[in-house]
Enzyme design. Structure first.
Site, short mmCIF file in Angstrom:
data_model
loop_
_atom_site.label_atom_id
_atom_site.label_comp_id
_atom_site.label_asym_id
_atom_site.label_seq_id
_atom_site.Cartn_x
_atom_site.Cartn_y
_atom_site.Cartn_z
N HIS A 1 0.82 -1.22 0.00
CA HIS A 1 0.00 0.00 0.00
C HIS A 1 0.86 1.28 0.00
O HIS A 1 0.35 2.36 -0.29
CB HIS A 1 -1.02 -0.02 1.16
N ASP B 1 -0.94 -7.33 1.39
CA ASP B 1 -0.25 -6.04 1.48
C ASP B 1 1.26 -6.26 1.61
O ASP B 1 1.85 -6.13 2.70
CB ASP B 1 -0.80 -5.25 2.69
N SER C 1 4.08 1.98 8.42
CA SER C 1 3.67 1.03 7.38
C SER C 1 4.85 0.49 6.60
O SER C 1 5.78 1.24 6.28
CB SER C 1 2.74 1.73 6.39
C1 4AZ Z 1 -0.68 3.84 8.70
O1 4AZ Z 1 -1.46 4.72 8.39
C2 4AZ Z 1 -1.01 2.97 9.87
N1 4AZ Z 1 -2.40 1.08 14.24
C3 4AZ Z 1 -0.20 1.89 10.15
C4 4AZ Z 1 -0.51 1.09 11.22
C5 4AZ Z 1 -1.60 1.34 11.98
C6 4AZ Z 1 -2.40 2.40 11.73
C7 4AZ Z 1 -2.10 3.24 10.65
C8 4AZ Z 1 -1.88 0.43 13.14
O2 4AZ Z 1 0.38 3.67 8.10
#
Ligand code: 4AZ
Length: 857
Positions: free
Chosen positions: A658, A713, A807
């Site tokens: 993503h 993902d 992420s």
């Molecule tokens: C993000 O937006 C994201 N709480 C990654 C992980 C989580 C929330 C948002 C997990 O990249």
């Protein structure tokens, strides 16, 4: 002899004939069958027996006596030669004071005539002292004087004894008491020229006695006023230190000064791989009783390795064994006036802070600091220890027999989380004590005044005095260190009551974690007796475990059946390269040969950090340099850090698909938009020599990635050119497709993402420990969101989670022998760190084959 027939002689038990007689008499019925006139058994001839008896008795007694004497003699000889005559070597180190001598600079040079002259006298005095003690003198072999230092003159010596084993304890005792014995007075009478005071002797450091070496080196360095002096291990940094070596650095400063020593680089053989080490002594005698620290392994440069002496001397010793040569260390030292170690004092006002001497450097030995804290009359005072490290090797936890902090008559030591101590008056006294040996980084604390009637305005007051948000009362979390926020609670309908009375959210039932403390939240989910609980929660009869069939449906009943056994291949069995399958759970890279072709241990140069784990920042989230050496920061052109990734080889990264989707008309899967930073710790320090940056050659997103559900993902990224592995850049191990992670397992997520929902990214790489949550529970918490490629990991009470910017980064599972695996990839979540909203991660094991297919790793 009334009736000869009846007067049957019975020989003493054991003598021949006794058994025969009994046998005979017990078989009287057979007698009828015997021929008359045949003298059958001697027992029947009573007369003969009567005559023979006394003679034989004398003989037997004599033989027994002789045997006894012989064995006594043999015992004596054994004792004499084996114990009495066997001598053991005993070594002691110590020091003494010569009050009627004045220190001269030439005494620092052990080849000067002045040194030799004084050494001769001291040696003579010591031998006189030894000779006046019958437990010591007869066994003395050799004594040498190794150094002198200021303090009138302090002489450092070593002595060697050869003592019969049975006298060894008496010698130890006599040497331990040598200070208090009156032999010194005796000596003074005999030799008035040399007065001896404060004589102490310690058994030589066992670390030295067990080492063997054929190379030694010795350096003497004296600090120069206002100058920092450096020294390093032989060959540093161009070649590794020598093997089988024993090196000593004698560090000195001017009288009335102390020494501050810092290891600026430290890279010695890892403690668990060999016997190389460095020891620092607050003495010129290498004795355990004055050791400040024993160091091995490697420390990252940001770790504070500063030590301060109590006098104007320090001794640094390096001992190495035959194998494993490492770069070694570089150190620097300087002198400072002794009075700067003064600590404690009076603190007043409504708030303030104080710390142990030289915090965050190591506090010196032999200090006592007292802080008298007074706040305004109508207020009370509390002290909050923000960091607290008073650990000493060999001290039983909580016993505080060596270094400690004492407040309100209670002693605190070891390693502690932030804690608060309060007083019911406007005064409090804090006493810090460090003994002669082993030091740590100490503490820093703040004091605050508070209104005794309302210690925590608008908040809940823990019994420890700490203030916590009122909303945290009775929420299932232990927010007060003494759990006072969770006592005497009425459970709400969203909570259940543990057997021990605590209220916990219903969501925590059967999540594989003992939330209650008494495990009552997990007990109701046990399978009935005689059943096995599968990882997916299913119960199967115990007999079906390890029967070669997947009765659970997830293979967990066949996963851990003792040591690896070759079994028919199944979906859940680990497949070796030779296509044989083994039934051991997670056999890859566990340092044990499980496949007959050892393929389970191939390509295992991964998942081990090079630096010792040092972070002891309890409650903090900053990582140490090199703690997560596979962590990659992906920077988007013009925007900076955007996503995390993990290094899996010298040219491949794994991240989240993503991160590279098309959005707002930007095609983020264009590799030219991205730069990868490896070995990065602080986002502001990307030009650091340890950082290697690369552009991206290719981005391969999983073809099934669904940008609505976030299923699949995952993406792999090829670097424009390979990176060089270093202590800060190490690849992570990839789990096999059959790799199992039980619910409740603790794992680590790392990244530079936001530190709170809608917050901004972190500069220093952050880490958080979270737990695997079972799929069933996860489906309840995040309904209709999870696929088989997703796992839920978090802390259901909230507060700890990945967030935006994390992420693509790694979720790390620590397996056998501290080897780390990439269990997951940060994917998405319902906000960040919300209660009952765990983070969702891409399940790497489920996509292992795809990674192999695309990268060959
Ligand atoms: C993000 O937006 C994201 N709480 C990654 C992980 C989580 C929330 C948002 C997990 O990249």
């Amino acid at each position: 002899m009334k009736d000869k027939k009846m007067d049957i002689y019975r020989p003493p038990p054991g003598a021949k004939g006794y058994d025969s007689g009994l046998k005979y008499s017990s078989k009287t019925e057979d007698m009828n069958g015997f021929e008359e006139g045949v003298e059958f058994l001697p027992t029947m001839n009573a007369k003969k027996l009567e005559k023979r008896g006394p003679k034989r008795l004398v003989l037997v007694v004599a033989v027994v006596l002789i045997c006894l004497l012989l064995s006594l003699l043999a015992g004596f000889l054994v004792w004499h030669f084996k114990y009495r005559n066997v001598h053991v070597d005993k070594h002691y180190n110590g020091h003494l004071r010569l009050p009627n001598h004045q220190f001269m600079d030439v005494y620092e040079n052990s080849s000067s005539t002045e040194f030799a002259a004084l050494a001769r006298k001291v040696k003579g005095a010591l031998i006189d002292i030894y000779n006046s003690n019958p437990d010591v003198g007869p066994f003395h072999k050799k004594t040498g004087i190794s150094a002198f230092s200021e303090g009138s003159v302090i002489a450092y010596y070593w002595s060697q004894f050869s003592v019969p084993q049975y006298k060894a304890d008496a010698l130890d005792e006599a040497m331990a008491k040598i200070k208090s014995s009156n032999q010194m007075l005796l000596h003074k009478a005999r030799n008035p020229d040399i007065r001896v005071e404060s004589l102490v002797a310690f058994p030589s450091d066992p670390d030295i006695m067990t080492a063997s070496w054929d190379r030694s080196c010795r350096y003497a360095l004296h600090a120069k006023e206002g100058v920092i002096t450096s020294f390093s291990t032989p060959g540093f940094p161009n070649s590794p230190y020598p093997s089988n070596a024993h090196c000593l650095w004698v560090l000195r400063a001017d009288a009335d000064s102390v020494i501050s020593l810092t290891f600026t680089t430290f890279d010695v053989e890892p403690c668990d791989l060999g016997n190389d080490f460095v020891k620092v002594y607050d003495s010129l005698s290498p004795v355990e009783a004055h050791a400040l620290v024993k160091l091995c392994g490697s420390f990252n440069p940001s770790y504070n390795l500063t030590f301060v002496s109590s006098q104007n001397i320090l001794l640094v010793m390096l001992i190495t064994d035959a194998k494993g040569r490492y770069p070694g260390f570089k150190a620097e030292f300087f002198q400072m006036p002794k009075k700067t170690t003064a600590c404690g004092g009076t603190l007043t006002g409504t708030s303030g802070s104080f710390s142990s001497p030289y915090y965050p450097g190591h506090y010196p030995p032999r200090v006592d600091c007292v802080w008298n804290i007074t706040v305004p009359q109508d207020r009370n005072v509390k002290v909050r220890f923000k960091e607290f490290f008073l650990m000493e090797p060999g001290v039983p936890m909580g016993s505080c027999t060596k270094d400690y902090v004492e407040i309100n008559k209670e002693k605190y030591c070891d390693l502690r989380q932030s804690f608060v101590v309060s007083s019911k008056t406007n005064q409090i006294t804090v006493h810090f004590h460090s003994d002669l040996s082993f030091v740590d980084t100490g503490f820093w604390a703040e004091f605050l005044s508070y209104d005794s009637n309302d210690p925590c305005p608008g908040k809940f007051t823990c019994q420890t005095g700490r203030c916590i948000d009122s909303a945290r009362r009775c929420d299932g979390w232990l927010d007060c260190t003494d759990a006072s926020d969770e006592k005497n609670c009425n459970c709400t309908e969203k909570q259940f009551r543990c057997q021990n009375g605590w209220c916990k959210p219903k969501y925590w039932l059967c999540d594989g974690v003992n939330d209650c403390g008494d495990n009552s939240d997990e007990q109701q989910c046990q399978c009935p007796a005689g059943n096995f609980k599968c990882s997916n929660g299913k119960c199967i009869p115990e007999a079906q475990k390890c029967n070669g069939r997947d009765d659970c449906g997830d293979g967990s009943d066949e996963g851990s059946c003792g040591s690896a056994v070759t079994v028919p291949c199944q979906e859940y069995t680990y497949k070796c390269r030779n296509n044989q399958c083994v039934n051991k759970r997670n056999p890859e890279c566990d340092d044990e040969k499980d496949c007959s072709d050892n393929s389970d241990e191939d390509n295992c140069n991964c998942g081990k950090r090079a630096y010792r784990k040092q972070s002891r920042i309890v409650g903090g989230q900053d990582s140490d340099v090199g703690e997560w050496p596979w962590q990659v920061s992906l920077h988007l052109k013009g925007e900076g850090h955007a996503c995390g990734a993990s290094l899996i080889s010298n040219k491949w990264l794994v991240s989240a698909a993503h991160c590279f989707r098309q959005e707002n008309f930007v095609r983020y899967n264009d590799p030219t938009l991205w730069t990868a930073y490896m070995g990065l710790h602080d986002q502001r320090d990307r030009t650091n020599a340890k950082v290697q940056s690369r552009s991206i050659k290719a981005i391969i997103q999983h073809p099934f990635f669904n940008d609505y559900t976030y299923d699949y993902d995952i993406a792999v990224l090829e670097l424009s050119s390979p990176v060089t592995f270093t202590k800060e850049i190490v690849p992570i191990c990839l789990p096999d497709a059959t790799h199992e992670i039980p619910s409740g397992k603790a794992m680590w997520v790392t990244g530079w993402g936001a530190t709170q929902e809608d917050g901004i990214g972190a500069m220093i790489l952050q880490k958080a420990e979270i737990r695997m949550i079972n799929q069933t529970m996860c489906n309840t918490l995040l309904p209709n969101q999870l696929t088989k490629r997703m796992m839920c990991v978090g802390i259901l009470t909230g507060g700890i989670d990945a967030c935006q910017g994390d992420s693509g980064g790694p979720l790390i599972s620590i397996e056998a022998n501290n080897r780390m695996f990439l269990a997951g990839i940060v994917s998405f979540g319902d906000g960040c760190a919300r209660r009952n909203k765990p983070g969702v991660y891409t399940w790497v094991a489920k996509l292992r084959n795809w990674i192999k297919e695309k990268t060959g790793v």
